[in-house]
Design a protein around this motif. Sequence first.
Motif, mmCIF file in Angstrom:
data_model
loop_
_atom_site.group_PDB
_atom_site.id
_atom_site.type_symbol
_atom_site.label_atom_id
_atom_site.label_comp_id
_atom_site.label_asym_id
_atom_site.label_seq_id
_atom_site.Cartn_x
_atom_site.Cartn_y
_atom_site.Cartn_z
ATOM 1 N N GLU A 1 0.829 -1.210 0.000
ATOM 2 C CA GLU A 1 0.000 0.000 0.000
ATOM 3 C C GLU A 1 0.858 1.253 0.000
ATOM 4 O O GLU A 1 0.539 2.250 -0.658
ATOM 5 C CB GLU A 1 -0.932 -0.020 1.216
ATOM 6 C CG GLU A 1 -2.015 -1.080 1.134
ATOM 7 C CD GLU A 1 -2.869 -1.123 2.386
ATOM 8 O OE1 GLU A 1 -2.518 -0.422 3.376
ATOM 9 O OE2 GLU A 1 -3.892 -1.847 2.391
ATOM 10 N N LEU B 1 2.295 1.621 -3.580
ATOM 11 C CA LEU B 1 1.257 2.030 -4.530
ATOM 12 C C LEU B 1 0.857 3.485 -4.333
ATOM 13 O O LEU B 1 0.513 4.186 -5.286
ATOM 14 C CB LEU B 1 0.029 1.124 -4.385
ATOM 15 C CG LEU B 1 0.198 -0.316 -4.895
ATOM 16 C CD1 LEU B 1 -1.014 -1.159 -4.545
ATOM 17 C CD2 LEU B 1 0.421 -0.319 -6.407
ATOM 18 N N SER B 2 0.894 3.968 -3.088
ATOM 19 C CA SER B 2 0.521 5.361 -2.843
ATOM 20 C C SER B 2 1.479 6.329 -3.529
ATOM 21 O O SER B 2 1.098 7.441 -3.884
ATOM 22 C CB SER B 2 0.493 5.637 -1.334
ATOM 23 O OG SER B 2 1.790 5.568 -0.780
ATOM 24 N N SER C 1 1.460 5.488 -7.873
ATOM 25 C CA SER C 1 0.200 5.777 -8.572
ATOM 26 C C SER C 1 0.152 7.201 -9.096
ATOM 27 O O SER C 1 -0.722 7.529 -9.901
ATOM 28 C CB SER C 1 -0.985 5.535 -7.627
ATOM 29 O OG SER C 1 -1.048 4.181 -7.226
ATOM 30 N N ASN C 2 1.059 8.045 -8.633
ATOM 31 C CA ASN C 2 1.103 9.433 -9.101
ATOM 32 C C ASN C 2 1.446 9.459 -10.594
ATOM 33 O O ASN C 2 2.526 9.042 -11.003
ATOM 34 C CB ASN C 2 2.149 10.203 -8.299
ATOM 35 C CG ASN C 2 2.225 11.662 -8.709
ATOM 36 O OD1 ASN C 2 1.436 12.133 -9.527
ATOM 37 N ND2 ASN C 2 3.168 12.378 -8.132
ATOM 38 N N PRO C 3 0.528 9.956 -11.442
ATOM 39 C CA PRO C 3 0.802 9.942 -12.892
ATOM 40 C C PRO C 3 1.928 10.885 -13.288
ATOM 41 O O PRO C 3 2.492 10.741 -14.368
ATOM 42 C CB PRO C 3 -0.534 10.381 -13.504
ATOM 43 C CG PRO C 3 -1.216 11.160 -12.418
ATOM 44 C CD PRO C 3 -0.800 10.528 -11.140
ATOM 45 N N LEU D 1 3.985 -4.805 -9.695
ATOM 46 C CA LEU D 1 3.314 -3.622 -9.146
ATOM 47 C C LEU D 1 3.360 -2.455 -10.127
ATOM 48 O O LEU D 1 2.404 -1.674 -10.235
ATOM 49 C CB LEU D 1 3.961 -3.220 -7.819
ATOM 50 C CG LEU D 1 3.623 -4.107 -6.611
ATOM 51 C CD1 LEU D 1 4.340 -3.597 -5.376
ATOM 52 C CD2 LEU D 1 2.128 -4.136 -6.369
ATOM 53 N N ARG E 1 3.296 -2.568 -13.361
ATOM 54 C CA ARG E 1 2.314 -2.752 -14.428
ATOM 55 C C ARG E 1 0.879 -2.526 -13.933
ATOM 56 O O ARG E 1 -0.009 -2.251 -14.726
ATOM 57 C CB ARG E 1 2.461 -4.158 -15.027
ATOM 58 C CG ARG E 1 3.711 -4.281 -15.887
ATOM 59 C CD ARG E 1 3.793 -5.614 -16.596
ATOM 60 N NE ARG E 1 4.929 -5.663 -17.518
ATOM 61 C CZ ARG E 1 5.225 -6.709 -18.282
ATOM 62 N NH1 ARG E 1 4.474 -7.800 -18.231
ATOM 63 N NH2 ARG E 1 6.272 -6.667 -19.090
ATOM 64 N N GLU E 2 0.649 -2.670 -12.627
ATOM 65 C CA GLU E 2 -0.685 -2.413 -12.088
ATOM 66 C C GLU E 2 -1.067 -0.942 -12.247
ATOM 67 O O GLU E 2 -2.228 -0.626 -12.535
ATOM 68 C CB GLU E 2 -0.741 -2.812 -10.610
ATOM 69 C CG GLU E 2 -0.729 -4.307 -10.377
ATOM 70 C CD GLU E 2 -0.877 -4.644 -8.906
ATOM 71 O OE1 GLU E 2 -1.202 -3.722 -8.117
ATOM 72 O OE2 GLU E 2 -0.674 -5.811 -8.531
ATOM 73 N N VAL E 3 -0.101 -0.049 -12.048
ATOM 74 C CA VAL E 3 -0.411 1.381 -12.122
ATOM 75 C C VAL E 3 0.022 1.978 -13.461
ATOM 76 O O VAL E 3 -0.391 3.094 -13.801
ATOM 77 C CB VAL E 3 0.277 2.143 -10.966
ATOM 78 C CG1 VAL E 3 -0.249 1.664 -9.633
ATOM 79 C CG2 VAL E 3 1.795 1.986 -11.028
ATOM 80 N N ASP E 4 0.864 1.274 -14.206
ATOM 81 C CA ASP E 4 1.346 1.771 -15.495
ATOM 82 C C ASP E 4 1.273 0.643 -16.517
ATOM 83 O O ASP E 4 2.299 0.123 -16.977
ATOM 84 C CB ASP E 4 2.785 2.298 -15.337
ATOM 85 C CG ASP E 4 3.334 2.872 -16.637
ATOM 86 O OD1 ASP E 4 2.525 3.432 -17.413
ATOM 87 O OD2 ASP E 4 4.554 2.759 -16.862
ATOM 88 N N THR F 1 7.731 3.536 -16.863
ATOM 89 C CA THR F 1 8.455 2.518 -16.093
ATOM 90 C C THR F 1 9.772 2.172 -16.790
ATOM 91 O O THR F 1 9.794 1.872 -17.982
ATOM 92 C CB THR F 1 7.609 1.236 -15.945
ATOM 93 O OG1 THR F 1 6.384 1.558 -15.282
ATOM 94 C CG2 THR F 1 8.368 0.192 -15.145
#
Length: 604
Positions: free
Chosen positions: A110, A113-114, A117-119, A141, A143-146, A152
Amino acid sequence: MNSFFLLFTTLSGHGVKQNTQNSYPGVKAEEWGTFLHCKNQIFSDFQEIRREIEAETHRGSGDNKGISPEPIYVKIFSPKVLNLTLVDLPGITKVPVGDQPEDIETQVQEMILSFISNPNSLILAVSPANSDLATSDALKLAREVDPDGRRTLLVVSKLDLMDAGTDALEVLLGRVIPVRLGIIGVVNRSQHDINTQKSLSDSVKDEQVFLQRHYPSLVSRAGSRYLAKTLSRLLMHHIRDCLPDLKTRVTVLTAQFQARLKSYGQPVEDHSATLLQIVTKFASDYCNTIEGTARYIQTTELCGGARMCYIFHETFGRTLQSIDPLGGLTELDILTAIRNATGPRPALFVPEVSFELLVKRQIKRLEEPSLRCVELVHEELQRIIQHCSSFSTQELLRFPKLHDSIVEVVTGLLRKRLPITNEMVHNLVAIELAYINTKHPDFTDAAQVSASVNSQQAEALDGGKRWKNEKVVDEKAPPAGFGSPSRSQAINLLDTAVPVSRKLSVREQRDCEVIQRLIKCYFLIVRKSIQDSVPKTVMHFLVNYVKEHLQSELVGQLYKQTLLQDLLIESQDTAQQRTEVAQMLEALKKASNIISEIRETHLW
């Protein structure tokens, strides 16, 4: 296997060269660092920086491998490094050890990811070369957000620790798992090198020698130096893509912080002028709220003058309209009043005294709702004080003592005017009770009743015998509740309302109807007058008086040399918040300038 994420954010204008020496003119060292938790302290020895990081880690996480979500902020100033923000995230721990909680894996995921997750960031996923990339938690991880891989970059470390006869060439060429931004191999310092304090420059040289020997075809596209240049280039391109959103965000934040800084005001220099300005502003906002011209208008509920209008015409008006002119008045009460008004002599006609006695009793019922109307307006005037303090006069928040004093003065003024207004409203009802004007132009029923009485009087003269017979009948059969055969019955008549146990005679019915008609007509006249006069009285003696005398009362009570210094003492947090907001505004201005410079920078 531990995988580390390194996050490069784009919110600080990275890639733009700045003269960092100008930020700390008193520092003479070429390289130094600062910590956010050690304000105004400069660390010129990087060994001290290392020790401070370890000490702060122990303070936040303990000495037994604990974790903490609070980051440690350190700023490094050096002409040898790039301008970027680096977030070093922990690797994913599968099994808790030491003081780590049972859900350590979930907490770390967590936390990672916090950040990623920032684009507006680049993700640097680090995996060792001597492990299977297909099981890499870092790539999973990322690939989950990107999922598109637009931000990446994969770094393969520990190239020098692979088994004999194997290499990472296929991985570095992207033939095993392709990565859109590329895969870069590096050779880090070993634990022995760290313990012996091997310099970074020597480590970079040894890294180049290793790559030249084992990966000669990739030596120009691998290593720490190439990684730094690639990151700088990718970061600059990423910044360019994010510039529109960043520009909008900086603009919005600048406007918000400017408004906050304005609300804090400037430090007080002229106490007299500041006090007069605040008092005048408060009095103006108070009066404008009553008049409905305030800048901050409520949209959720009625307030100020609008609420007073509602009280006058809805609450008070409906209450008066709901009062029955004959409420609480029975036929027995009317007949008893008629008998009492005639004394020992039987009456041929309805006496006027009985009408006045009964109508005054009904008029008295108008006093309680009238005084309640005054109370409701007084409560609304009190509410306006808090409304102005919360929405209109933000400067009052800077000076708690001045705020409390203003509230106390206005409350005292309202408290002083309340009994005066109540007395005047009481007098309005008393005036109506003082004189029953049966010649009132709207009292039309009086003339009609008078003509009816004259007609009845003529009938009485022509038909005296009929009246006499009726009288004889009445004497032989005294009505229940009106005969006085004993003293106890007379006392019961006066003390307790005895219900009529017989049918009223024609004459009694006529007399009751006459009185009821007169009472209703006159009561409606008085009620209309009270409904019109009470709001005018409240406005004149309470609302308008407060509006006209509020500012002079505030100035007279507060504008005293002995009180100025004490009243204009700022709250403890105001000065600090003003400084922090000013610093944030300065940082936002620099960010805006950096964004403008980046637009003009050639991206290679």
